[in-house]
Every structure is written in C-alpha cells, then in structure tokens.
Motif scaffolding. Structure first.
Motif, PDB file in Angstrom:
ATOM      1  N   ALA A  87       0.833  -1.203   0.000  1.00  0.00           N
ATOM      2  CA  ALA A  87       0.000   0.000   0.000  1.00  0.00           C
ATOM      3  C   ALA A  87       0.868   1.255   0.000  1.00  0.00           C
ATOM      4  O   ALA A  87       0.626   2.190  -0.775  1.00  0.00           O
ATOM      5  CB  ALA A  87      -0.939  -0.002   1.215  1.00  0.00           C
ATOM      6  N   ASP A  90       2.749   1.759  -3.233  1.00  0.00           N
ATOM      7  CA  ASP A  90       1.828   2.162  -4.305  1.00  0.00           C
ATOM      8  C   ASP A  90       1.361   3.604  -4.129  1.00  0.00           C
ATOM      9  O   ASP A  90       0.541   4.093  -4.918  1.00  0.00           O
ATOM     10  CB  ASP A  90       0.615   1.236  -4.353  1.00  0.00           C
ATOM     11  N   CYS A  92      -0.302   5.042  -1.424  1.00  0.00           N
ATOM     12  CA  CYS A  92      -1.659   5.097  -0.871  1.00  0.00           C
ATOM     13  C   CYS A  92      -1.956   6.434  -0.201  1.00  0.00           C
ATOM     14  O   CYS A  92      -1.050   7.163   0.204  1.00  0.00           O
ATOM     15  CB  CYS A  92      -1.851   3.968   0.125  1.00  0.00           C
TER      16      CYS A  92
END
Length: 99
Positions: A87, A90, A92
């Motif tokens: 997460a 990426d 997040c």
C-alpha cells in the motif's frame, strides 16, 4: 448452495478497522481444492481432504494463522507486513510519504 456459500472471501475497512471475513463454505472449498493437498493420484474432481466439521476446521485454521514463530511473527502479521508495504509503495492515501 447454503447461505454460508453465498459470501465471498473479503476484507473490509470501516472507521480505520480491518475486518476479515471467510465463510465456512469458502474455507471448505479452499481446503478441498488446495493444490498442496492433492496427492497426484486422485482424479481432478476428488479432493484428498474432505471437511467434515467446518466449525472445528475453522478453529484449527485460526490456530495455525495465529501460531507464533520464534521471532513472534505469525502468518497474519507477515501478511499484514506485506500488505502495508504494498500500500505504501503504491502511494496510498492516508500516509505522509515525505516524513
């Protein structure tokens, strides 16, 4: 199909809390079709294991998920570590990536 089979494997987030839901039917299906549990001799439609008591099996799986290694980690904490890394990597939301 039973009511238990109608619910898919899922994880939800609500108010900052994660909830994992695995119905007994999904757990049974996952076990009975698990590639690692096939002996190579059974036909494609014949599971090597047959779940006879979903409740007892679910307790055993929960125990295995929560079993601690020597370093105190569990299957669940290792999965959570991987999910957190993915997460954050990426990009997040909800994280100060510049801290």
């Amino acid at each position: 199909m039973t009511k238990d089979d109608e619910f898919p494997l899922r994880i939800d987030s609500n108010m900052g809390t994660l909830s994992l839901f695995i119905s007994g039917g999904v757990l049974r299906f996952a076990a009975e079709t698990h590639q690692g549990l096939w002996d190579g001799e059974s036909g494609p439609d014949v599971p090597v294991v047959k779940i006879t008591d979903q409740r007892e099996f679910a307790f055993a799986v929960a125990e295995a998920i929560n079993a601690e290694d020597e370093d105190g980690s569990t299957l669940l904490t290792r999965m959570l570590d991987e999910a957190i890394m993915q997460a954050v990597e990426d990009g997040c939301d909800g994280v100060d990536h510049d801290a």
